[in-house]
Design an enzyme around this catalytic site. Sequence first.
Site, PDB file in Angstrom:
ATOM      1  N   THR A 137       0.739  -1.248  -0.007  1.00 36.38           N
ATOM      2  CA  THR A 137      -0.024  -0.163  -0.151  1.00 36.38           C
ATOM      3  C   THR A 137       0.947   1.172   0.162  1.00 36.38           C
ATOM      4  O   THR A 137       0.638   2.406  -0.636  1.00 36.38           O
ATOM      5  CB  THR A 137      -0.915   0.017   1.180  1.00 36.38           C
ATOM      6  OG1 THR A 137      -1.923  -1.051   1.091  1.00 36.38           O
ATOM      7  CG2 THR A 137      -1.851   1.100   1.116  1.00 36.38           C
ATOM      8  N   ASP A 138       1.845   1.343   0.839  1.00 35.86           N
ATOM      9  CA  ASP A 138       2.767   2.521   0.758  1.00 35.86           C
ATOM     10  C   ASP A 138       3.431   2.779  -0.770  1.00 35.86           C
ATOM     11  O   ASP A 138       3.280   4.164  -0.948  1.00 35.86           O
ATOM     12  CB  ASP A 138       4.078   2.687   1.820  1.00 35.86           C
ATOM     13  CG  ASP A 138       4.838   1.121   1.678  1.00 35.86           C
ATOM     14  OD1 ASP A 138       4.389   0.298   0.802  1.00 35.86           O
ATOM     15  OD2 ASP A 138       5.777   0.940   2.427  1.00 35.86           O
ATOM     16  N   GLY A 139       3.767   1.834  -1.401  1.00 31.20           N
ATOM     17  CA  GLY A 139       4.027   2.179  -2.661  1.00 31.20           C
ATOM     18  C   GLY A 139       3.003   2.646  -3.466  1.00 31.20           C
ATOM     19  O   GLY A 139       3.380   3.743  -4.495  1.00 31.20           O
TER      20      GLY A 139
END
Length: 372
Positions: A137-139
């Site tokens: 998710t962070d990417g």
Amino acid sequence: MKRLNHNHHLSLYFIVIIAIFSGIMAYVRLQNSSQLRHNFYRQWYKDYVVKVNQQESFIDTTPKTETRTALSEGQGYGMYIAVLSAKRKWSKKEYFDQLNNFYLKHRETINKDKTALMSWRAVENNGHWTINKNSATDGDLFIAQALLLASKQWHDDKYQKEAHAILQDILRYEYNPDTETLTVGDWADSKSKYYNLMRTSDVMPEFFDNFYQETGDKRWLVIKNTMLKRLNQLSHQNKTGLVPDFAWVSKNDAQPVKPKTISTENDGYYSANACRVPMMLAGCNDRSAQNTLKRMLKFFSKQNTITAGYTLKGKPLNKYQSASFSAPIFYAVSFNRNEGYDDLFMSQQYIFTRHLPQNNYYDAALTTMVRC
């Protein structure tokens, strides 16, 4: 009387000279700072951006090794840095397009459906690529933000459409409507025991505001408010105000995970993921975000040296310093000058007196990001 006028003119002369000298020194400092930032960007680009061909490039997260590894997180950082640097006229649209094309080529397929999420890892060995399924998710969040910034920077609707596509799929595959928080990736679905897991560095309120303003989807405001609330609850569970890398979340609560819940002994401590939290909260004026941030900065300001990670009670995990911890703190303090944390602003500048590391993509990326 003539003597008085002479002294008066002499005083004015010195005032003018001092003003001119101060102005020159301020200009020199500004120029040096701008040149320093530009140098950091150029060094980062040289060491970490790898061309696959004329159309594609990726961020090599394992430089100086036999294999080359592209992570969605690294690609998101690269695209984000490319837009920020373009605003300063250090970079070109062409460089962003090459990074973007690599992302587009490595989008995730779920149940035979092509999504706009990026596969979290791709490894190249002797020209052969191995793609690891699942998203992170962070990417995906950084890629979405970079695309929206790019659409404004170059007035290109293509980027806007791509941003909308990935934002829709983040809500479809990386959102838990029960907890109203983002999951850690598409693999942590409702059938997974990690469905209620939250990565604290995924709390990106400025990004969420931007996503809402762009799409009009109020779920982004719900996500922002809920995740900030859970983060603040975690911060208040300790006098230090520190938050863990990962936490279990429910409808009303959040608790740090145990060691090795995901990957390392430090999963429940302020470590390699949570170190990004000060950076993500820095520009947010939300009361909850500022409360969490200032609790953390208060703890850091009492430390003789900021080391690479802490238990939630404030015990150092390591004896060494790390730019991936110091850069986000420096960035956060730059938004909170003259509020009692200026010692941190000075002490954490040490990262800019060194050359960017050539074999630590994470340190290099975060340092470059906060200087763009």
